[in-house]
Design a protein around this motif. Structure first.
Motif, PDB file in Angstrom:
ATOM      1  N   PHE A  94      41.177  31.919  41.436  1.00 22.14           N
ATOM      2  CA  PHE A  94      40.620  33.227  41.111  1.00 22.14           C
ATOM      3  C   PHE A  94      41.689  34.140  40.523  1.00 22.14           C
ATOM      4  O   PHE A  94      41.465  34.805  39.493  1.00 22.14           O
ATOM      5  CB  PHE A  94      40.027  33.850  42.378  1.00 22.14           C
ATOM      6  CG  PHE A  94      39.608  35.281  42.253  1.00 22.14           C
ATOM      7  CD1 PHE A  94      38.557  35.646  41.436  1.00 22.14           C
ATOM      8  CD2 PHE A  94      40.271  36.276  42.974  1.00 22.14           C
ATOM      9  CE1 PHE A  94      38.164  36.982  41.320  1.00 22.14           C
ATOM     10  CE2 PHE A  94      39.875  37.600  42.877  1.00 22.14           C
ATOM     11  CZ  PHE A  94      38.822  37.957  42.048  1.00 22.14           C
ATOM     12  N   ILE A  95      42.871  34.148  41.120  1.00 20.79           N
ATOM     13  CA  ILE A  95      43.931  35.037  40.649  1.00 20.79           C
ATOM     14  C   ILE A  95      44.416  34.625  39.266  1.00 20.79           C
ATOM     15  O   ILE A  95      44.598  35.467  38.372  1.00 20.79           O
ATOM     16  CB  ILE A  95      45.087  35.071  41.664  1.00 20.79           C
ATOM     17  CG1 ILE A  95      44.630  35.760  42.958  1.00 20.79           C
ATOM     18  CG2 ILE A  95      46.306  35.793  41.080  1.00 20.79           C
ATOM     19  CD1 ILE A  95      45.630  35.694  44.099  1.00 20.79           C
ATOM     20  N   GLU A  96      44.628  33.325  39.034  1.00 18.05           N
ATOM     21  CA  GLU A  96      45.120  32.909  37.726  1.00 18.05           C
ATOM     22  C   GLU A  96      44.082  33.181  36.638  1.00 18.05           C
ATOM     23  O   GLU A  96      44.436  33.517  35.500  1.00 18.05           O
ATOM     24  CB  GLU A  96      45.558  31.445  37.732  1.00 18.05           C
ATOM     25  CG  GLU A  96      44.452  30.427  37.841  1.00 18.05           C
ATOM     26  CD  GLU A  96      44.966  29.000  38.002  1.00 18.05           C
ATOM     27  OE1 GLU A  96      46.138  28.810  38.372  1.00 18.05           O
ATOM     28  OE2 GLU A  96      44.174  28.059  37.754  1.00 18.05           O
ATOM     29  N   LEU A  97      42.802  33.099  36.976  1.00 19.07           N
ATOM     30  CA  LEU A  97      41.758  33.416  36.000  1.00 19.07           C
ATOM     31  C   LEU A  97      41.678  34.917  35.750  1.00 19.07           C
ATOM     32  O   LEU A  97      41.394  35.344  34.625  1.00 19.07           O
ATOM     33  CB  LEU A  97      40.409  32.877  36.465  1.00 19.07           C
ATOM     34  CG  LEU A  97      40.241  31.360  36.369  1.00 19.07           C
ATOM     35  CD1 LEU A  97      38.899  30.931  36.945  1.00 19.07           C
ATOM     36  CD2 LEU A  97      40.388  30.877  34.922  1.00 19.07           C
ATOM     37  N   ASN A  98      41.928  35.738  36.773  1.00 20.00           N
ATOM     38  CA  ASN A  98      41.965  37.182  36.552  1.00 20.00           C
ATOM     39  C   ASN A  98      43.050  37.552  35.542  1.00 20.00           C
ATOM     40  O   ASN A  98      42.847  38.393  34.665  1.00 20.00           O
ATOM     41  CB  ASN A  98      42.221  37.919  37.866  1.00 20.00           C
ATOM     42  CG  ASN A  98      41.009  37.955  38.766  1.00 20.00           C
ATOM     43  OD1 ASN A  98      39.891  37.696  38.333  1.00 20.00           O
ATOM     44  ND2 ASN A  98      41.224  38.270  40.032  1.00 20.00           N
ATOM     45  N   PHE A  99      44.233  36.942  35.683  1.00 15.10           N
ATOM     46  CA  PHE A  99      45.299  37.196  34.720  1.00 15.10           C
ATOM     47  C   PHE A  99      44.859  36.810  33.315  1.00 15.10           C
ATOM     48  O   PHE A  99      45.095  37.531  32.343  1.00 15.10           O
ATOM     49  CB  PHE A  99      46.564  36.423  35.108  1.00 15.10           C
ATOM     50  CG  PHE A  99      47.448  37.152  36.066  1.00 15.10           C
ATOM     51  CD1 PHE A  99      48.310  38.149  35.627  1.00 15.10           C
ATOM     52  CD2 PHE A  99      47.426  36.858  37.421  1.00 15.10           C
ATOM     53  CE1 PHE A  99      49.133  38.833  36.508  1.00 15.10           C
ATOM     54  CE2 PHE A  99      48.241  37.532  38.314  1.00 15.10           C
ATOM     55  CZ  PHE A  99      49.097  38.522  37.860  1.00 15.10           C
TER      56      PHE A  99
END
Length: 292
Positions: A94-99
């Motif tokens: 989720f975090i890497e996709l937010n970036f």
């Protein structure tokens, strides 16, 4: 500056498409183009059903009540985004996709990942989305009315080179989707590489035929094979990643290799021999790197 030929690296469409900005006097057709671009960027190039559209924020954007940034915020906090990338994905995916979706780049390092993980723990989903959109970085890159776009594949002054190579693992061509069609599925692509600050080989995305490109996929421990007994007098062992195994001259024959990616750890004095063996068996070498 773009690293390498854009057409080979799967970023030519992004290079050829100018950034979109909502300015006063835009026609209705131009505003619709901007809305489609926001959906494509924020939802990771996934198909959006009519029932998933953010109809009220769309209407507010058209009337001038919302800026592009606030429309991005509404979409990133929507049920469509949450159900696709938060509720069903591991945290670091989720975090890497937010970036990728909101800042157009890969995370620079473990500290960035930890910071957003802490926000999720202490403040929740919506606060984490706000932390990207309210950042100085977002303001400097896109301002209020530029549609976010992928920029992490370009070399820039002060950019972390590790993060630069990681972007190519996240961005697998203009036709790839973060919701469906990704080889990694819902598994984090970068987690261990970010933690270890390990750069990745820049591998072009799959092309129309097997020989035209590579299919980047993290290889598990079970896919690794050691040829030989370690380093020789030259002191080097090489990691060879092989993809696209196929049987030369035979159509539709199932490969004997269960995994599309194989990794071999080969001492220097057997490197040439292993290279020949792989090609004789129909493999395509994606990368050769020294491991010690």
């Amino acid at each position: 500056m773009v690293f390498g030929p854009a057409s080979r690296l799967g970023v030519s469409l992004f290079e050829e498409t100018p950034c979109l900005e909502l300015i006063p006097g835009r026609s209705q057709e131009e505003v619709e183009t901007i809305i489609r671009a926001v959906y494509r960027q924020v939802l990771g190039n996934a198909y959006v059903m009519e029932s998933e559209r953010a109809t009220i924020p769309e209407s507010q954007l058209k009337s001038g009540a919302l800026s592009v940034r606030e429309f991005v915020r509404a979409l990133a906090k929507s049920d469509a985004y949450r159900s696709r990338f938060f509720d069903t994905c591991p945290r670091y995916r989720f975090i890497e996709l937010n970036f990728k979706h909101l800042l157009g780049r890969a995370p620079d390092g473990l500290e960035e990942m930890r910071a957003h993980s802490t926000i999720l723990d202490t403040q929740g989903f919506e606060a984490d989305i706000d932390s990207y959109l309210d950042s100085d970085e977002y303001q400097n890159a896109y301002g209020e009315n530029i549609v976010p776009y992928y920029r992490g594949y370009k070399t820039q002054p002060g950019q972390n080179m590790v993060g630069f190579t990681h972007m190519f693992a996240l961005l697998r061509g203009a036709s790839s989707s973060d919701f469906k069609g990704s080889l990694s599925g819902k598994t984090p692509v970068l987690n261990k590489y970010v933690i270890q600050e390990t750069p990745l080989a820049v591998i072009p995305p799959s092309g129309g035929t097997v020989g035209d490109g590579w299919a980047f996929q993290d290889t598990t421990t079970a896919a690794r094979t050691r040829s030989g007994f370690g380093a020789t007098a030259e002191g080097k062992v090489y990691r060879i990643e092989v993809t696209a195994y196929r049987s030369p001259g035979v159509v539709n024959r199932v490969s004997k290799f269960r995994r599309s990616n194989q990794v071999y750890l080969v001492p220097f004095d057997k490197l040439s021999q292993e290279y020949q063996r792989i090609h004789q068996q129909g493999g395509v070498i994606a990368s050769i790197t020294a491991v010690n």
